[in-house]
Scaffold this active site. Sequence first.
Site, PDB file in Angstrom:
ATOM      1  N   ILE A  99     -47.127  71.460  94.446  1.00 36.79           N
ATOM      2  CA  ILE A  99     -47.980  72.288  93.606  1.00 36.79           C
ATOM      3  C   ILE A  99     -49.368  72.331  94.235  1.00 36.79           C
ATOM      4  O   ILE A  99     -49.948  71.287  94.541  1.00 36.79           O
ATOM      5  CB  ILE A  99     -48.057  71.727  92.175  1.00 36.79           C
ATOM      6  CG1 ILE A  99     -46.680  71.805  91.505  1.00 36.79           C
ATOM      7  CG2 ILE A  99     -49.087  72.492  91.347  1.00 36.79           C
ATOM      8  CD1 ILE A  99     -46.622  71.156  90.143  1.00 36.79           C
ATOM      9  N   VAL A 100     -49.874  73.539  94.445  1.00 34.24           N
ATOM     10  CA  VAL A 100     -51.192  73.668  95.063  1.00 34.24           C
ATOM     11  C   VAL A 100     -52.264  73.744  93.985  1.00 34.24           C
ATOM     12  O   VAL A 100     -52.002  74.103  92.835  1.00 34.24           O
ATOM     13  CB  VAL A 100     -51.261  74.888  96.001  1.00 34.24           C
ATOM     14  CG1 VAL A 100     -50.283  74.719  97.158  1.00 34.24           C
ATOM     15  CG2 VAL A 100     -50.985  76.188  95.261  1.00 34.24           C
ATOM     16  N   HIS A 129     -39.879  82.469  95.240  1.00 39.78           N
ATOM     17  CA  HIS A 129     -39.287  81.604  94.215  1.00 39.78           C
ATOM     18  C   HIS A 129     -37.880  82.107  93.902  1.00 39.78           C
ATOM     19  O   HIS A 129     -37.676  83.322  93.756  1.00 39.78           O
ATOM     20  CB  HIS A 129     -40.156  81.632  92.956  1.00 39.78           C
ATOM     21  CG  HIS A 129     -39.649  80.759  91.853  1.00 39.78           C
ATOM     22  ND1 HIS A 129     -39.730  79.380  91.898  1.00 39.78           N
ATOM     23  CD2 HIS A 129     -39.034  81.056  90.680  1.00 39.78           C
ATOM     24  CE1 HIS A 129     -39.205  78.876  90.802  1.00 39.78           C
ATOM     25  NE2 HIS A 129     -38.766  79.870  90.041  1.00 39.78           N
TER      26      HIS A 129
END
Length: 215
Positions: free
Chosen positions: A119-120, A136
């Site tokens: 997760i950024v 995704h």
Amino acid sequence: MTIPATTASTASLISPVDPTDMWIPGEPIKLGILASGNGSNFEAVAEAIAQGRLNAKIQVLIYNNPEAKVAVRAANRDVPAVLLNHRHFPSREDLDRQIVQTLHQYDVSWVIMAGWMRIVTPVLIDAFAERIINIHPSLLPSFRGIQAVEQALAAGVKIAGCTVHIVVPEVDSGRILLQAAVPVLPDDTPQTLHQRIHQQEYRILPAAIALAARQ
């Protein structure tokens, strides 16, 4: 990239466009790719570039898993690869600060998350606002987050697929660029469905890069 006959014959629907013409005149798009695993989407982008279908250059690959096979793919393509092992950073923000520094070092314009299993944070998102693309394995906004294919099968949906979107702080919630729908077959397992979804990812990710750069 060759698509096996068993998967190529499976119907799919790509929207908003059939990604056949991806060429953008002018200077190549300067890409930085983030990947964590096998790197098949990295390969799809690199192959589109090599075949002259996408006017881009991969400036650098950043990967976070020392065992990731994507590093071998990058070496085979003469693409610089930088390992930033997330385990060596005290926080996500510290990792993202180093990612930003590396991307700037390699003069990257667009960031492509091609199987980046982290997760950024706003540290990275703000540095490349509206210029980070993620793929995704679901038809967003359905089935965000991890195990999207398993989520789809558990829900009993009849149509699955994949989405390329702009990255924003909320996970898998940014503006959608391209989607491909894939029928769910009665005997599908997570492995078989994921395999067919992957084939469509390879088609729409390079096209979405071109589409985003045109906008």
